[in-house]
Design a protein around this motif. Structure first.
Motif, mmCIF file in Angstrom:
data_model
loop_
_atom_site.group_PDB
_atom_site.id
_atom_site.type_symbol
_atom_site.label_atom_id
_atom_site.label_comp_id
_atom_site.label_asym_id
_atom_site.label_seq_id
_atom_site.Cartn_x
_atom_site.Cartn_y
_atom_site.Cartn_z
ATOM 1 N N LEU A 241 0.831 -1.202 0.000
ATOM 2 C CA LEU A 241 0.000 0.000 0.000
ATOM 3 C C LEU A 241 0.868 1.255 0.000
ATOM 4 O O LEU A 241 0.649 2.183 -0.780
ATOM 5 C CB LEU A 241 -0.932 -0.008 1.212
ATOM 6 C CG LEU A 241 -2.091 0.990 1.208
ATOM 7 C CD1 LEU A 241 -3.079 0.643 0.105
ATOM 8 C CD2 LEU A 241 -2.808 1.004 2.560
ATOM 9 N N PHE A 242 1.874 1.284 0.861
ATOM 10 C CA PHE A 242 2.765 2.440 0.926
ATOM 11 C C PHE A 242 3.607 2.544 -0.350
ATOM 12 O O PHE A 242 3.805 3.635 -0.889
ATOM 13 C CB PHE A 242 3.679 2.339 2.144
ATOM 14 C CG PHE A 242 4.642 3.483 2.268
ATOM 15 C CD1 PHE A 242 4.255 4.680 2.848
ATOM 16 C CD2 PHE A 242 5.939 3.374 1.783
ATOM 17 C CE1 PHE A 242 5.131 5.754 2.937
ATOM 18 C CE2 PHE A 242 6.832 4.441 1.872
ATOM 19 C CZ PHE A 242 6.417 5.627 2.455
ATOM 20 N N ALA A 243 4.111 1.409 -0.822
ATOM 21 C CA ALA A 243 4.989 1.420 -1.989
ATOM 22 C C ALA A 243 4.283 1.976 -3.223
ATOM 23 O O ALA A 243 4.878 2.728 -3.999
ATOM 24 C CB ALA A 243 5.498 0.011 -2.271
ATOM 25 N N GLU A 244 3.027 1.619 -3.394
ATOM 26 C CA GLU A 244 2.316 2.058 -4.595
ATOM 27 C C GLU A 244 1.797 3.490 -4.482
ATOM 28 O O GLU A 244 1.864 4.253 -5.447
ATOM 29 C CB GLU A 244 1.138 1.118 -4.867
ATOM 30 C CG GLU A 244 0.336 1.503 -6.109
ATOM 31 C CD GLU A 244 -0.818 0.557 -6.397
ATOM 32 O OE1 GLU A 244 -1.728 0.943 -7.159
ATOM 33 O OE2 GLU A 244 -0.829 -0.569 -5.853
ATOM 34 N N LEU A 245 1.323 3.873 -3.288
ATOM 35 C CA LEU A 245 0.578 5.120 -3.188
ATOM 36 C C LEU A 245 1.340 6.283 -2.558
ATOM 37 O O LEU A 245 0.941 7.428 -2.732
ATOM 38 C CB LEU A 245 -0.711 4.873 -2.385
ATOM 39 C CG LEU A 245 -1.629 3.800 -2.973
ATOM 40 C CD1 LEU A 245 -2.844 3.601 -2.088
ATOM 41 C CD2 LEU A 245 -2.049 4.165 -4.388
#
Length: 318
Positions: free
Chosen positions: A99-103
């Protein structure tokens, strides 16, 4: 005590079998047994014994397992650092939840890397449950994602950014404009990004809280793909409020109302607390919670992108 001996022992500990360790290392079982035997002789400790339930390790064997993984991690990191130094570069390895990596990671890392012209950043997407192991074995310099329930005393955990998880639907979905009950939410088709497959995080926590059945969950390769299906009315999707705000303003997505359709959560950074922690990791941990960093995470790109293109490599870890 040699790296070859330690790698053989760590493989035995991790796999619980000399046979499996030999297969993974592509050597014979006798070679693995020889390396373990040499360690037993050097330390004067049996290290482990075979039982009906598997391998039983002595206290010294467990301590060696932990230290061996740490030493091998340091060896691998030293090889990378020496190679990078020869090229005049530094390498910062960031482990992040999907979630953090993509957004949020693209904006943060681009802005951070801009501060140092000699810094390369390797972003690895992994399960938050493995953060502690990655840090303790020096396989990663910093981890960013949901806060673990228990934090090892050798690790410093700092808040990075709070966010709100919401549920969105397309304008033509039956629940559009409805304050859905837990039962109604449970019965919908859930369109999910890869974060739903993890043990920790806001999305799996919401699914557990609502007791959403597995057969109502559809997993996509990215959170963006899941939202794309939600726009077409194929189901409901959890999303970060700041990432879907533009689509909500344009009417492409609608927010579901009600206390069961939202939850507050946050990301945290984790770094080793001892002096061996790379300075770039400690600096990123402190920088990530600043106003500029949060702005970059929410905007999805660093400042003056056209003027600076940092080296950010993305890898996937199971």
């Amino acid at each position: 005590m040699t790296p070859t001996q330690l790698r053989a022992y760590v493989a035995v500990v991790r796999l619980g079998s000399v046979k499996q360790a030999a297969a993974q290392l592509a050597v014979s079982e006798s070679a693995v047994s020889l390396h373990v035997g040499q360690l037993r002789k050097e330390f004067g400790d049996q290290l482990f014994t075979r039982t009906a339930a598997g391998l039983a390790f002595t206290p010294g064997g467990l301590r060696l397992a932990s230290r061996a993984a740490e030493l091998l991690g340091l060896q691998d990191r030293t090889v990378l650092e020496v190679s990078a130094a020869r090229r005049g570069r530094r390498l910062l390895r960031v482990a992040a939840s999907s979630l953090f990596a993509e957004l949020a990671a693209p904006g943060l890392l681009e802005l951070f890397a801009k501060r140092a012209a000699d810094l390369d950043v390797e972003l690895s997407v992994c399960n938050p449950g493995s953060f502690e192991t990655l840090l303790l074995t020096r396989a990663a310099d910093i981890a960013i994602g949901p806060q673990p329930p228990v934090v090892d005393k050798a690790i410093v955990c700092r808040p990075v950014m709070n966010y709100r998880l919401v549920i969105v639907v397309g304008p033509d979905h039956p629940l559009a404009g409805v304050q859905a009950s837990p039962g109604q939410l449970r019965d919908q088709t859930w369109l999910l990004g890869p974060s739903a497959a993890a043990d920790l995080g806001a999305v799996p926590a919401m699914l557990r809280r609502l007791a959403v059945p597995d057969d109502r969950q559809q997993l996509f390769q990215s959170h963006a793909a899941a939202l794309g299906e939600a726009k077409r009315g194929k189901g409901i999707a959890p999303a970060l409020s700041f990432t879907v705000a533009p689509d909500v303003r344009k009417g492409h997505l609608l927010l579901l109302a009600g206390p069961h359709a939202t939850s507050d959560a946050g990301w945290h950074s984790l770094v080793l607390s001892n002096p061996g922690t790379p300075s770039a990791a400690a600096e990123l941990s402190g920088f990530a919670s600043t106003a500029r960093a949060i702005h970059a995470m929410m905007r999805g790109a660093g400042v003056s992108v056209g003027h600076f293109k940092p080296s950010v490599h993305v890898t996937l870890w199971s």
